[in-house]
Design an enzyme around this catalytic site. Structure first.
Site, PDB file in Angstrom:
ATOM      1  N   ASP A  31     -65.048  87.540 -56.520  1.00 21.45           N
ATOM      2  CA  ASP A  31     -63.835  88.021 -57.186  1.00 21.45           C
ATOM      3  C   ASP A  31     -63.017  86.803 -57.620  1.00 21.45           C
ATOM      4  OD1 ASP A  31     -61.771  89.536 -58.133  1.00 21.45           O
ATOM      5  OD2 ASP A  31     -61.179  90.381 -56.197  1.00 21.45           O
TER       6      ASP A  31
ATOM      7  N   ASP B 182     -63.731  90.060 -64.045  1.00 20.92           N
ATOM      8  CA  ASP B 182     -63.427  89.071 -63.008  1.00 20.92           C
ATOM      9  C   ASP B 182     -64.100  89.320 -61.666  1.00 20.92           C
ATOM     10  OD1 ASP B 182     -61.951  91.319 -62.459  1.00 20.92           O
ATOM     11  OD2 ASP B 182     -60.131  90.248 -61.898  1.00 20.92           O
ATOM     12  N   GLU B 183     -65.031  90.263 -61.579  1.00 19.44           N
ATOM     13  CA  GLU B 183     -65.700  90.460 -60.291  1.00 19.44           C
ATOM     14  C   GLU B 183     -67.089  91.037 -60.505  1.00 19.44           C
ATOM     15  OE1 GLU B 183     -64.235  93.578 -57.701  1.00 19.44           O
ATOM     16  OE2 GLU B 183     -63.070  94.429 -59.341  1.00 19.44           O
TER      17      GLU B 183
END
Length: 359
Positions: free
Chosen positions: A8, A102-103
């Site tokens: 993350d 983003d993850e």
């Protein structure tokens, strides 16, 4: 036994902005358009200390942190950086399942570089992100996706946390049930009414009891309370939903939203034509002026086959909004979901469960 890493990125949008503009480093930064209708896309850790969070109205963020610097989002740049991050992931494994820009989940049961452990893989990935992209990421390492995602938040920012198989039961016992995926405010309140505040307390209930009260999700709760999650990492996950939404310049009554719903239906339909999969379910999303979220959904016996049909169903869903006529709405969305492959004969006719919850 699988070895799963959940990576993350730390305050991703805000961190990209601070990386690319040195004068913003160390300052409270809010990624959002200014204005009464805007919401926060991301906040730097400096801004989070003042209580600023993603999805918060921008005007509230400005009240909480008057000295914050507001930067409009640049999603083209964020997507480009996200692709660079995924290139780093794929040096280590081809089993990468992105959840957002983003993850992502990574299955490193076998890794390409032959590193000794999943912990070593996570450490190396974070080092490469730091050295090459000048950004930081946090990671969770665990035997399954459920635990890895929880672990990635344990030592944020710029940290990692490992849950070893022998530690699973002890780790989960004191964990608040609100940390379980799918346990939102409504479900948390239902569990609290049963006197359940921790996963350890949830573990005391047998599967039939949970399924009788919560249906299929009750069985899922039973498994997660014991650290069981057999879902594999699925790279290039097939599309499951497509939607379009718009925030109004001024709050409007439901009766005035038909033209916007029709435009959003057209936009969603055009986006859905980019996949060969067929949508079953139509979803109408609304947000009231006081930030209360509502969704209404319908799975017709025949999937919608045009933008006009999609708009017709979405407009019909307005009739199932049971709030007073005086209610004003600030956001409208039209979506398609429950996609399946062409030729799949399985039908799911009937009405999907309404969801009505505050923001």
């Amino acid at each position: 036994m699988r070895k799963i890493v959940h990576v993350d990125m730390d305050a991703f949008y805000a961190s990209v902005e601070q990386r690319d503009a040195p004068e913003l480093r160390g300052r409270p930064l809010v990624v959002a358009w200014r204005g009464a209708r805007s919401v926060v896309c991301a906040a730097s850790y400096e801004a989070r200390r003042f209580g600023v969070r993603s999805a918060m109205p921008a005007v509230r963020a400005e009240r909480l942190c008057p000295d914050a610097v507001f930067v409009p989002p640049d999603f083209t740049r964020y997507r480009a950086v996200s692709r660079q991050v995924r290139e780093i992931f794929r040096r280590h494994t081809d089993l990468v399942e992105p959840l957002s820009l983003d993850e992502a989940y990574l299955d490193v049961t076998e890794n390409k570089l032959g590193l000794a452990s999943a912990t070593d893989v996570a450490t190396e990935i974070r080092r490469q992100i730091r050295d090459e992209l000048k950004l930081t990421a946090s990671a969770g390492i665990a035997p399954n996706k459920f635990l890895a995602k929880i672990a990635s938040d344990w030592n944020k920012p710029d940290g990692q946390f490992v849950i070893k198989p022998a530690q699973v039961s002890a780790f989960l016992t004191a964990l608040p049930v609100g940390r379980i995926p799918g346990v939102g405010k409504v479900m948390d309140a239902k569990l609290e009414a049963l006197g359940i505040r921790t996963v350890g307390q949830l573990r005391e209930l047998e599967r039939p009891v949970l399924e009788a009260r919560f249906g299929r999700y009750g069985g899922r709760l039973y498994e997660l309370a014991r650290g069981v999650d057999e879902h594999p990492v699925v790279p290039d996950r097939p599309v499951q939903s497509i939607s379009s939404e718009d925030t109004l310049a001024e709050d409007q009554p439901l009766a005035a939203l038909a033209p916007l719903i029709e435009r959003l239906a057209q936009k969603t339909w055009e986006a859905s034509r980019k996949t060969s999969r067929v949508p079953r379910t139509v979803v109408l999303k609304l947000k009231t002026g006081d930030f209360r979220n509502l969704t209404r959904s319908l799975t017709p016996s025949t999937p919608p086959d045009s933008a006009a049909v999609l708009a017709q169903i979405a407009l019909a869903l307005c009739n199932r909004v049971d709030l007073p006529e005086s209610t004003r709405y600030r956001l409208v969305g039209v979506g398609l979901g429950n996609f399946h492959e062409p030729g799949d004969a399985e039908s799911q006719s009937g009405l999907f469960l309404d969801e009505q919850s505050p923001d």
